[in-house]
Scaffold this active site. Sequence first.
Site, PDB file in Angstrom:
ATOM      1  N   ASP A 154      46.941  58.315  26.646  1.00  0.00           N
ATOM      2  CA  ASP A 154      46.410  57.414  25.879  1.00  0.00           C
ATOM      3  C   ASP A 154      45.913  56.389  27.063  1.00  0.00           C
ATOM      4  O   ASP A 154      46.198  56.274  28.324  1.00  0.00           O
ATOM      5  CB  ASP A 154      47.540  56.648  25.197  1.00  0.00           C
ATOM      6  CG  ASP A 154      48.583  55.928  26.152  1.00  0.00           C
ATOM      7  OD1 ASP A 154      49.237  56.647  26.670  1.00  0.00           O
ATOM      8  OD2 ASP A 154      49.173  54.898  25.676  1.00  0.00           O
ATOM      9  N   GLU A 180      51.902  55.390  26.221  1.00  0.00           N
ATOM     10  CA  GLU A 180      52.520  54.449  27.353  1.00  0.00           C
ATOM     11  C   GLU A 180      52.003  53.142  27.315  1.00  0.00           C
ATOM     12  O   GLU A 180      52.714  52.252  27.628  1.00  0.00           O
ATOM     13  CB  GLU A 180      51.912  55.278  28.599  1.00  0.00           C
ATOM     14  CG  GLU A 180      52.389  54.770  30.142  1.00  0.00           C
ATOM     15  CD  GLU A 180      51.893  53.467  30.490  1.00  0.00           C
ATOM     16  OE1 GLU A 180      52.532  53.047  31.448  1.00  0.00           O
ATOM     17  OE2 GLU A 180      50.865  53.238  30.170  1.00  0.00           O
TER      18      GLU A 180
END
Length: 345
Positions: A65, A118
């Site tokens: 991400d 994250e």
Amino acid sequence: MSEFDTLIGLVSQYSPSGRERGAVEWLVARMKSLGYDEAFIDEAGNAVGVIGQGPKQVVLLGHIDTVPGEIKIERDNVSLYGRGSVDAKGPLACFVDAVAKVGVKEHRQFVVIGAVEEERDSEGARFVAERYQPDFAIIGEPNQWNRVAIGYKGSAWANITVKRGQVHTASGEQTATEAAVEAWLKIKAYVDSFNIGKQKVFDKLLLTLRGMESSSNDFEQSARLKVGVRLPVEVTPEDWYETLAEIVRDTEVERIGFAIPAWGCEKNTSLVRAFLSGIRSQGGDPRFVYKTGTADLNIVAPVWKCPALVYGPGDSFLDHTPNEHIDFNDYTKAVGVLYHVLCNL
């Protein structure tokens, strides 16, 4: 075929936190095409690739991400521009390519993970922390190809709310907003005192005021501060929250989100030595670095309790910026470093 196909393909898949599925599917397909024994999407939505069946397991944990803000994918002879090229698809692509280059190695199993979320609450890393027990862990974050990160600070967030009864503006009584400002100054004074004599930023408390708002009704006024802190290893989140409550006793302290303890890696391990040798093999002068942010290292290292460190190409000063880009030469050198590490660990 190009040595940068994994990097360019992955960066081309825009995947801000919560919208990673397309990038995950692309990466799983890519790992299959590179000859991974297994490649799949786990229950948390992470992309996972496995090579080898040996008893010694090496987990290479990156995150797939990015922060929001799509950047047009552009390349020249030197660099690739795009969201996530540095943070942290560059390191993740490096993991994928290096493991594919090593292939099956006797007595080893390599597990590459592209974790989701994250940049928010690390849901992907929290999931894998309980499902693997590796012998070595390499976490993917940009620190430049010739540097190894062995420490990340912790973090803790809180809303601090002050309430006061309504009084006439001419009364001279302290308002809720004035009391909130006073509370902030007390917190800052404590942090300034704590930091006296500490030379390294990694050992300090790093305080930030991220927001302030006030409101009132017919009978009550209130003011709220959003306070964050980056923690050194010696201060746990619980320590900080207890201290905060003592400093601002006449307020309400509300904990926000997941508090994360700091983590410092052991230097004297075969994993660290393998990276120092790997960096030298590519003509580099290896250096250690301690980071002021947090990473998935903070989530998995306390659980796995194995030799661990953070590695990846890219300049972290470009994280989250409109000009995010990675140097192709740095990427090639990082793949070479990691290939050396995995062959000689």
